[in-house]
Design an enzyme around this catalytic site. Structure first.
Site, PDB file in Angstrom:
ATOM      1  N   HIS A 306    -121.979 108.127   3.327  1.00 17.20           N
ATOM      2  CA  HIS A 306    -121.377 109.289   3.985  1.00 17.20           C
ATOM      3  C   HIS A 306    -122.229 109.689   5.167  1.00 17.20           C
ATOM      4  CE1 HIS A 306    -119.589 113.245   4.534  1.00 17.20           C
ATOM      5  NE2 HIS A 306    -118.562 112.779   3.849  1.00 17.20           N
ATOM      6  N   ASP A 363    -114.193 109.373  -2.429  1.00 16.52           N
ATOM      7  CA  ASP A 363    -113.157 108.357  -2.606  1.00 16.52           C
ATOM      8  C   ASP A 363    -113.471 107.342  -3.699  1.00 16.52           C
ATOM      9  OD1 ASP A 363    -111.493 109.301  -0.518  1.00 16.52           O
ATOM     10  OD2 ASP A 363    -112.862 108.429   0.948  1.00 16.52           O
TER      11      ASP A 363
HETATM   12  N1  CMC Z   1    -121.585  99.506   1.999  1.00 18.71           N
HETATM   13  C1  CMC Z   1    -122.602  98.783   2.525  1.00 18.71           C
HETATM   14  N2  CMC Z   1    -123.422  99.228   3.509  1.00 18.71           N
HETATM   15  C2  CMC Z   1    -123.185 100.464   3.982  1.00 18.71           C
HETATM   16  C3  CMC Z   1    -122.155 101.271   3.484  1.00 18.71           C
HETATM   17  C4  CMC Z   1    -121.339 100.757   2.464  1.00 18.71           C
HETATM   18  N3  CMC Z   1    -120.336 101.491   1.946  1.00 18.71           N
HETATM   19  N4  CMC Z   1    -122.151 102.457   4.148  1.00 18.71           N
HETATM   20  C5  CMC Z   1    -123.157 102.383   5.036  1.00 18.71           C
HETATM   21  N5  CMC Z   1    -123.787 101.186   4.940  1.00 18.71           N
HETATM   22  C6  CMC Z   1    -124.964 100.751   5.690  1.00 18.71           C
HETATM   23  C7  CMC Z   1    -124.605 100.354   7.112  1.00 18.71           C
HETATM   24  O1  CMC Z   1    -124.310  98.976   7.197  1.00 18.71           O
HETATM   25  C8  CMC Z   1    -125.857 100.744   7.860  1.00 18.71           C
HETATM   26  O2  CMC Z   1    -126.839  99.771   7.588  1.00 18.71           O
HETATM   27  P1  CMC Z   1    -127.923  99.368   8.747  1.00 18.71           P
HETATM   28  O3  CMC Z   1    -128.712 100.636   9.011  1.00 18.71           O
HETATM   29  O4  CMC Z   1    -128.719  98.277   8.152  1.00 18.71           O
HETATM   30  O5  CMC Z   1    -127.109  98.930   9.930  1.00 18.71           O
HETATM   31  C9  CMC Z   1    -126.317 102.019   7.159  1.00 18.71           C
HETATM   32  O6  CMC Z   1    -125.820 101.899   5.813  1.00 18.71           O
HETATM   33  C10 CMC Z   1    -125.788 103.296   7.807  1.00 18.71           C
HETATM   34  O7  CMC Z   1    -124.367 103.207   7.833  1.00 18.71           O
HETATM   35  P2  CMC Z   1    -123.489 103.696   9.044  1.00 18.71           P
HETATM   36  O8  CMC Z   1    -122.183 102.955   9.019  1.00 18.71           O
HETATM   37  O9  CMC Z   1    -124.275 103.647  10.313  1.00 18.71           O
HETATM   38  O10 CMC Z   1    -123.265 105.197   8.641  1.00 18.71           O
HETATM   39  P3  CMC Z   1    -122.151 106.169   9.199  1.00 18.71           P
HETATM   40  O11 CMC Z   1    -122.637 107.532   8.957  1.00 18.71           O
HETATM   41  O12 CMC Z   1    -121.791 105.791  10.583  1.00 18.71           O
HETATM   42  O13 CMC Z   1    -120.870 105.815   8.291  1.00 18.71           O
HETATM   43  C11 CMC Z   1    -119.346 105.794   6.493  1.00 18.71           C
HETATM   44  C12 CMC Z   1    -120.489 106.554   7.171  1.00 18.71           C
HETATM   45  C13 CMC Z   1    -118.726 106.669   5.419  1.00 18.71           C
HETATM   46  C14 CMC Z   1    -118.251 105.448   7.527  1.00 18.71           C
HETATM   47  C15 CMC Z   1    -119.916 104.486   5.866  1.00 18.71           C
HETATM   48  O14 CMC Z   1    -120.877 104.815   4.894  1.00 18.71           O
HETATM   49  C16 CMC Z   1    -118.819 103.611   5.252  1.00 18.71           C
HETATM   50  O15 CMC Z   1    -118.196 102.823   5.983  1.00 18.71           O
HETATM   51  N6  CMC Z   1    -118.558 103.739   3.911  1.00 18.71           N
HETATM   52  C17 CMC Z   1    -117.467 103.002   3.311  1.00 18.71           C
HETATM   53  C18 CMC Z   1    -116.134 103.683   3.620  1.00 18.71           C
HETATM   54  C19 CMC Z   1    -115.972 104.985   2.871  1.00 18.71           C
HETATM   55  O16 CMC Z   1    -116.222 105.081   1.680  1.00 18.71           O
HETATM   56  N7  CMC Z   1    -115.486 106.010   3.580  1.00 18.71           N
HETATM   57  C20 CMC Z   1    -115.218 107.340   2.986  1.00 18.71           C
HETATM   58  C21 CMC Z   1    -116.140 108.398   3.505  1.00 18.71           C
HETATM   59  S1  CMC Z   1    -116.140 109.914   2.555  1.00 18.71           S
HETATM   60  C22 CMC Z   1    -114.552 110.570   2.615  1.00 18.71           C
HETATM   61  C23 CMC Z   1    -113.917 110.610   3.939  1.00 18.71           C
HETATM   62  O17 CMC Z   1    -114.514 110.938   4.967  1.00 18.71           O
HETATM   63  O18 CMC Z   1    -112.728 110.363   3.989  1.00 18.71           O
END
Ligand code: CMC
Length: 427
Positions: A306, A363
């Site tokens: 998140h 989720d």
């Molecule tokens: N699985 C594997 N690696 C992950 C995940 C995951 N679910 N989430 C983040 N990471 C890694 C990402 O690859 C990155 O690694 P590195 O620093 O080595 O490049 C690090 O963690 C930081 O992630 P980010 O994508 O830069 O973080 P963000 O704040 O931009 O993204 C997020 C947040 C929710 C989009 C992301 O965690 C994600 O894609 N999660 C899976 C989708 C998900 O469950 N979304 C629902 C969010 S909560 C409810 C809502 O908003 O609807």
């Protein structure tokens, strides 16, 4: 004394005001920065940008705290109904009995769709995604209420808000009925908000529909847990789109599309698809976690991570417990819940997830409950939208109460510098 931050640019100092929130959050006000220094701030994806002040929802992502108008989400989920929480978000205070009865009556009054709106559903393919259908139908609703579209008129704004909250379950139910080729049911206003939705979605005109109280209560609680989450992608969409002074229907239609993506609300559908894949392919939780960590593999552990929470999402905690309770009460066993629990156990011990502070989000477990309750998988995200609707509306109303100017970020241009256009045969 007012606190200030000092910025030094090329030998000159500038004092920037520090704005403090009621829960101790602080931000540097850079509103005059460009005028004074010629500089803008650069923050793609708004990882560190406050876009507004707001008195609706507070999140402490480090501690895993979520409060609406000061009330902890755990207490709201236990002690209030979804309509009470919607009232709280929109009006600022929890309703008393008289207030909620009056508002519920108003909502019931608007549950029907104009007969011509219903004809729209027939234009969509049977397998149309309900997020596309509901976004389109809500945009179209604006054409039926031309007298109530002025966002700056409080009465008109409230009328549109009530219509949307009342009609959204009817729209979702009609989208589902169209997909399975069954007749639409009119709302039955003796029923509660959630009961009415369940009957319209899963009843038929041929038989009495018995609402299972376990299912109705579980859905009501899920709606509460999704009701608002401050400046997430879809709510920021409402505020940005709304700042152009488009009507509420236009802003909500845009928000539904923002929510649809798999990084946002679409993750609840993606989680169940992930669990089904693990189940169907006979993968171990460890094998899937390894895939999610692999940079050469596009899989992520859906429902994990998140932008704001660096701790367990408090909504996920409530939903995980509810998932177990609901399955017990319904007498259902779910191997998908077992896979989810195992994935969580392994991920929370894995250095990749621990070091990045990635925890289950809202989720991760919600789909397991929706599935057990009989909600079709491609309707999971539209259930999220039904819950989030009052939050979107509250932010849209607040935006206009604050009289915010049109949202219009700056950029740093990195394209070609000025050049001349050659005639077409000389290019
Ligand atoms: N699985 C594997 N690696 C992950 C995940 C995951 N679910 N989430 C983040 N990471 C890694 C990402 O690859 C990155 O690694 P590195 O620093 O080595 O490049 C690090 O963690 C930081 O992630 P980010 O994508 O830069 O973080 P963000 O704040 O931009 O993204 C997020 C947040 C929710 C989009 C992301 O965690 C994600 O894609 N999660 C899976 C989708 C998900 O469950 N979304 C629902 C969010 S909560 C409810 C809502 O908003 O609807």
């Amino acid at each position: 004394m007012d606190k200030k931050a000092r910025l030094e640019v090329e030998g000159k100092s500038y004092d920037l005001p520090i704005i403090a929130g009621t829960e101790g959050e602080r931000g540097i006000d850079i509103g005059n920065l460009r005028g004074e220094t010629g500089l803008v701030t650069l923050d793609p994806a708004y990882k560190n940008t406050g876009s507004c002040t707001s008195s609706i929802t507070f999140i402490d992502g480090e501690q895993g705290v979520l409060q609406h108008r000061g009330y902890p989400i755990e207490q709201l989920a236990e002690k209030a109904t979804f309509l009470e929480v919607a009232y709280l978000l929109i009006n600022g205070e929890l309703p008393n009995r008289g207030q909620i009865e009056e508002w519920s009556t108003e909502i019931r009054y608007h549950t029907m769709l104009h007969e011509d709106v219903k004809r729209l559903f027939g234009a969509f393919p049977k397998d149309a995604h309900p997020m596309a259908v509901s976004s389109a139908v809500i945009a179209a609703l604006s054409t039926f209420y031309p007298e109530d579209l002025d966002p700056l008129d409080e009465r008109q704004a409230r009328a549109s808000a009530d219509r949307l909250i009342a009609k959204f379950p009817t729209i979702v139910a009609c989208a589902y009925k169209h997909s399975v080729g069954q007749p639409f049911l009119y709302p039955d206003n003796k029923l509660s908000y959630v009961e009415n939705f369940l009957r319209m979605a899963f009843g038929t005109p041929c038989e009495e529909f018995e609402v299972d109280p376990v299912i109705a209560q579980a859905i009501d609680q899920l709606l509460i847990l999704h009701a608002d989450h401050e400046q997430n992608c879809s709510t920021s969409t409402v505020r940005l789109v709304g700042s152009s002074h488009v009507n509420l229907f236009g802003a909500i239609s845009a928000a539904i599309n923002a929510l649809w993506g798999s990084r946002h609300g679409g993750a609840n559908q993606a989680v169940i698809e992930m669990l089904e894949t693990i189940d169907a392919e006979g993968l171990t939780a460890q094998q899937f976690v390894d895939r999610a960590k692999d940079r050469d593999d596009t899989s992520r552990l859906m429902g994990f991570g998140h932008r704001v929470y660096r701790n367990y999402d408090p909504r996920a905690r409530v939903i995980k417990q509810a998932a177990g309770n609901v399955l017990d009460k319904l007498g259902v066993t779910s191997n998908l819940l077992e896979i989810a629990v195992e994935l969580e156990r392994i991920a929370l011990q894995d250095d990749y997830f621990v070091s990045r502070r990635l925890f289950p989000n809202v989720d991760f477990y919600s789909g397991v409950i929706y599935r057990a309750l009989g909600i079709p998988v491609n309707s999971f995200t539209v259930m999220f939208a039904m819950g989030r609707l009052p939050g979107w509306i509250a932010h849209w109303l607040e935006l206009h109460q604050q009289g915010q100017a049109i949202g219009r970020p700056r950029q740093i241009y990195i394209g070609p510098t000025k050049r001349d256009v050659a005639p077409i045969d000389q290019r």
